[in-house]
Design an enzyme around this catalytic site. Sequence first.
Site, PDB file in Angstrom:
ATOM      1  N   HIS A 174       0.817  -1.217   0.000  1.00  0.00           N
ATOM      2  CA  HIS A 174       0.000   0.000   0.000  1.00  0.00           C
ATOM      3  C   HIS A 174       0.853   1.270   0.000  1.00  0.00           C
ATOM      4  O   HIS A 174       0.370   2.344   0.336  1.00  0.00           O
ATOM      5  CB  HIS A 174      -0.953  -0.005   1.204  1.00  0.00           C
ATOM      6  CG  HIS A 174      -1.950  -1.120   1.150  1.00  0.00           C
ATOM      7  ND1 HIS A 174      -2.582  -1.628   2.273  1.00  0.00           N
ATOM      8  CD2 HIS A 174      -2.427  -1.843   0.101  1.00  0.00           C
ATOM      9  CE1 HIS A 174      -3.394  -2.608   1.912  1.00  0.00           C
ATOM     10  NE2 HIS A 174      -3.322  -2.757   0.606  1.00  0.00           N
TER      11      HIS A 174
ATOM     12  N   CYS B   3       6.179  12.527 -12.890  1.00  0.00           N
ATOM     13  CA  CYS B   3       7.515  12.014 -13.210  1.00  0.00           C
ATOM     14  C   CYS B   3       8.051  11.019 -12.188  1.00  0.00           C
ATOM     15  O   CYS B   3       9.081  10.386 -12.421  1.00  0.00           O
ATOM     16  CB  CYS B   3       8.506  13.167 -13.362  1.00  0.00           C
ATOM     17  SG  CYS B   3       8.968  13.994 -11.805  1.00  0.00           S
TER      18      CYS B   3
ATOM     19  N   CYS C  41       5.914  12.565  -7.119  1.00  0.00           N
ATOM     20  CA  CYS C  41       5.215  13.282  -8.175  1.00  0.00           C
ATOM     21  C   CYS C  41       4.413  12.285  -8.995  1.00  0.00           C
ATOM     22  O   CYS C  41       4.939  11.254  -9.425  1.00  0.00           O
ATOM     23  CB  CYS C  41       6.223  14.016  -9.053  1.00  0.00           C
ATOM     24  SG  CYS C  41       5.478  14.807 -10.497  1.00  0.00           S
TER      25      CYS C  41
ATOM     26  N   SER D  79      -6.261  -7.991   9.737  1.00  0.00           N
ATOM     27  CA  SER D  79      -7.638  -8.481   9.779  1.00  0.00           C
ATOM     28  C   SER D  79      -7.948  -9.347   8.563  1.00  0.00           C
ATOM     29  O   SER D  79      -8.973 -10.019   8.525  1.00  0.00           O
ATOM     30  CB  SER D  79      -8.609  -7.298   9.815  1.00  0.00           C
ATOM     31  OG  SER D  79      -8.527  -6.548   8.613  1.00  0.00           O
TER      32      SER D  79
END
Length: 237
Positions: free
Chosen positions: A111, A122, A119, A186
């Site tokens: 994640h 780029c 950015c 979980s």
Amino acid sequence: MIQDARIVAGFTGAGISTESGIPDFRSPGSPWMQNKPISFDLFVRDAKARREAWRRKFAMDDLYRDARPSQGHLAFASLVASGRMPAVITQNIDGLHQQSGLSEGQIIELHGNGTYARCLACGRRHELDWVRYHFERNGEPPECMACGGVLKSATISFGQAMPEEPMRRARKLAASCDLFLVAGSSLAVYPAAAFPAFAKDSGARLVIVNREPTPLDELADLVIHAEIGAVFSKFVS
């Protein structure tokens, strides 16, 4: 069971970091409910949403800026150092596995990472201290210093595509391990939560350590409902 394994795949979720003082999404009264992440599509198209996203981001950062690795983080770092665990797959974005001593190559962040920005145009990395300075000084998040593009915390937001390389690495490790060790997840957030079942289907034993029951408990070879640090403290070296 860990001692008998040849290749251990580590998999961590929010529960390993709550013991470091970082709140999870589902706890009653969680500050995440007052500072809910903004969806990726809204962030990209709306400057007002970007300002609010950065305000919420820094508000949450202030709540756990002093967090340090828990016994669970240190135990996983010890298992990696032993050579038995090639890498830790994590759903967390807090950077505590890095603080525990693991290198970037020993961590698979599904994640993303909330300790810096990138950015969207780029891909250049920007440090949060620089972003925050300009945001608080001007009331607007700064643009990329390289190309003028939109900067975003280097996390995977709701509606944003999962990162291809970490997903590939996680699948490869899940397929090759003979023990898949879950700590503090979980197992309710997909596609990340699919890896334990995939490892089990590939022939690995599955161990789940979590305070609360998970949807995959019945599939596991061993389930321990307890605090992460208490279970793993013996592995800290």
